[in-house]
Scaffold this active site. Structure first.
Site, PDB file in Angstrom:
ATOM      1  N   ASP A 514      21.836  19.483  17.575  1.00 18.67           N
ATOM      2  CA  ASP A 514      22.874  19.536  18.197  1.00 18.67           C
ATOM      3  C   ASP A 514      22.431  20.832  19.260  1.00 18.67           C
ATOM      4  OD1 ASP A 514      24.412  18.394  16.407  1.00 18.67           O
ATOM      5  OD2 ASP A 514      25.888  20.076  15.212  1.00 18.67           O
ATOM      6  N   GLU A 541      22.965   9.917  20.683  1.00 17.77           N
ATOM      7  CA  GLU A 541      22.080  11.120  21.723  1.00 17.77           C
ATOM      8  C   GLU A 541      21.795  10.015  22.788  1.00 17.77           C
ATOM      9  OE1 GLU A 541      19.634   7.811  18.877  1.00 17.77           O
ATOM     10  OE2 GLU A 541      21.308   9.034  18.741  1.00 17.77           O
TER      11      GLU A 541
END
Length: 658
Positions: A514, A541
């Protein structure tokens, strides 16, 4: 002469006076009763007609809304079908089923069909597609000769497939190049509106008419064989030109009866709804009440003879009435002085003539100090214009105007008040007019409304933002790209993907993943701050950037700046072959060959795939790809490895140089 032989000087005079009083009383009472009956009858008639006119206007408005919603629901459905037919050529059996399902969901539609460019039936929601040709119909000729996909409402016609009276809603169907491809037709039975209109009780001479804006009568209930063209009537030559909503008294062009008439034109479609009721029907209840009042008046006139004989009791009655009046006035004063709302009386110059004592707990001001002052002096300077505009709307007797404004309290804090103003007198002399106002303290309500608006803006912001990275989310990205693609001749899209991110997550954990996403997102977000672009988290992503009014070369420079900045962050990634977190980028710019914004994103995705295939940590431009080579490479990897593929012709642009 003795006293017994003389008559009392006051006796006869007193008797005459009392008799005159009784006679005058009886005459006055008779005149009053007759006058009250007449006045009540006239007032009741005026009120009845005004109420009936209002009811007719409200009914016309409701029916106009019904007609607009009926047409709009079909319009939305037809618009979607026109868009589908512009780009696809569905099979008849599947599209006919779709038309039947659409017609079933809209009760106002009897059938939906599609005519080809020659007027032949191509699709239909009916169990069997009609075989006749409709190229001679007015709606077909109109759409054939007129470009654009605007909805057209036909005049009443007899349906050839069913033989029933019908109103058609039609739209032009076009090919992708804008040429005529046919007509999409939706049929509404005339009985659909007639069945709805017959539920309303309008009297034996009442009528509801649905008219096209050119004066063509679409529906009239009850049915009539009178004229179907009203374009020369006062409604179309005068009233509709002045206002889309109104009412007046007419002689009906259908049956020649004097009626009260109201109309409203829908804002979305060229349709006018009219409602008419005869004056006799409106006054039927009034006539019944008038006969009752006349009977009551006759009874009262008979009773006056008995009341005259007991004049003393009438005096006592008057005394009691005066007492009640005093009590009523005292209660009014008590109510005015103790009610939470502030009651004011203003003359034509804006001078306060009465202020209730409730002003003190609200504003901290004494009522007696305010009487004689200009009311606008109490209003906050920024709100004076709104209050003056509200007072200007009180030109007609009975008019009510509402306005919310601020009044400074004694301590300087603003008090928000909601004021309802109304004319207190009907004097024809403007200088003698008076207005009554009821002011209610809404400061707390205003504060809660401001807090609610602030929360709504915050919720709107949260709904458009990705919670982890702070970038805009996918939905906002799609909307922005769609809007900018329509207005920008030049536009570019960048797609970024973090290399070996799954391995990074497996090696360092999801919390570290994260933080990595947040660091990369900040770099991408900063890159679009000064170039009027939009950065978004595209999914997982993957990140996307929209660059309006930017060429392919400039977009490539932005992509390279992001890629190099991410590499410069120095985030360790042992799962990657370079040991650090890197990104790959796909760049695509709009060209004449780009179909739409989705195709532009697809081109950027293809370039991103090629960047991944060539070894990651690089930017690839879609325009430099050999698409045949890319397709082949995506099916079967090159057995010689990536080093050999870079030696081939039509090499993609690779600024990584690795």
């Amino acid at each position: 002469m003795s006293d017994r032989g003389q008559s009392s000087p006051g006796g006869p005079l007193r008797r005459i006076t009392l008799s005159a009083v009784v006679i005058i009383f009886a005459l006055v009472m008779t005149a009053c009763i007759v006058g009250i009956v007449v006045w009540k009858a006239l007032e009741a008639k005026t009120t009845t007609l005004a109420r009936g006119n209002t009811d007719i206007q409200n009914l016309a408005h409701s029916l106009a809304e019904h007609a607009a919603h009926t047409i709009q629901a079909a319009d939305i459905t037809l618009t979607g079908m026109v868009s589908l037919l512009r780009y696809q050529d569905p099979r008849p059996e599947r599209f006919n089923k779709y038309l039947a399902e659409a017609a079933a969901t809209l009760p106002q539609l009897r059938e939906i069909g599609v005519l080809d460019a020659n007027g032949e039936w191509r699709y239909s929601s009916l169990p069997e597609t009609p075989h006749h040709n409709d190229a001679d119909r007015k709606y077909f000729i109109f759409h054939r000769d007129t470009s654009g996909t605007a909805l057209r409402i036909s005049e009443p016609i007899q349906s050839r497939p069913t033989g029933r009276p019908t109103i058609l809603l039609t739209k032009r169907v076009e090919h992708q190049d804008g040429s005529f491809a046919g007509v999409l037709v939706a049929a509404i039975d005339s009985d659909y509106f007639n069945g709805f209109y017959r539920m309303f009780q309008l009297g034996p001479d009442g009528a509801i008419t649905l008219i096209r804006s050119d004066g063509t009568v679409l529906i009239r209930w009850p049915l009539s064989d009178a004229t179907t063209d009203l374009s020369k009537t006062d409604l179309f030559t005068q009233h509709l030109r002045l206002s889309s909503v109104g009412s007046y008294k007419i002689i009906s062009p259908f049956d020649g009866i004097v009626k009260y008439f109201s109309y409203e034109e829908t804002p979305l479609y060229p349709v006018v709804v009219t409602v008419a009721m005869s004056e006799d029907w409106l006054l039927a209840g009034w006539m019944t009440a008038l006969r009752t009042d006349a009977l009551v008046a006759g009874v009262l006139l008979c009773i006056i003879i008995l009341l005259a004989a007991v004049l003393s009791s009438q005096f006592r009655f008057r005394s009691r009435a005066v007492d009640r009046l005093r009590d009523s006035e005292a209660r009014y004063r008590l109510l005015a002085n103790n009610i939470a709302d502030i009651i004011i009386l203003i003359d034509a110059r804006g001078i306060l003539r009465f202020v209730s004592n409730s002003v003190e707990p609200v504003l901290g001001l004494r009522a007696q100090d305010l009487i004689g002052t200009l009311c606008f002096d109490l209003v906050h300077p920024d709100d004076v214009g709104a209050v003056q505009a509200a007072s200007a709307r009180l030109g007609e007797p009975g008019a009510v105007s509402t306005v919310v404004f601020r009044i400074p309290r004694v301590d300087g804090s603003p008090a928000w008040v909601e004021s309802n103003f109304k004319r207190a007198s009907d004097d024809d002399d403007p200088a003698r007019l008076e207005f009554v106002g009821v002011l209610r303290d809404v400061t707390e309500r205003k504060r809660m409304e401001d807090e609610l608006n602030l929360l709504n803006r915050r919720l709107t912001q949260l709904a458009a933002t990705d919670g982890l990275t702070g970038l805009t989310n996918r939905r906002t990205f799609d909307s922005f790209l769609r809007r900018e693609y329509e207005i920008c001749e030049r536009i570019a899209v960048l797609l970024f993907d973090i290399d070996n991110f799954k391995g990074y997550n497996d090696s360092y954990g999801h919390q570290a993943g994260d933080r990595c996403l947040q660091a990369v997102a900040k770099v991408i977000g900063d890159a679009s701050l000064d170039i009027s672009g939009l950065s978004a988290r595209y999914g997982g992503e993957e990140f996307a950037v929209v660059l309006p009014n930017m060429s392919e070369d400039a977009a490539l420079k932005v992509a390279e700046r992001v890629r190099l900045t991410v590499r410069a962050l120095g985030i360790l990634n042992t799962a990657g072959n370079r040991g650090y977190v890197t990104v790959s980028a796909g760049v695509a710019a709009r060209t004449r060959a780009t179909l739409d914004e989705s195709a532009l994103v697809g081109e950027a995705d293809t370039a991103l795939y090629e960047a991944k295939r060539l070894g990651r940590n690089r930017s690839v431009v879609y325009s430099a790809l050999d698409l045949r080579y890319v397709d082949a490479a995506s099916i079967q990897p090159d057995p010689q490895g990536p080093e050999r593929t870079r030696d081939r012709p039509h090499e993609p642009i690779d600024l990584a140089g690795k």
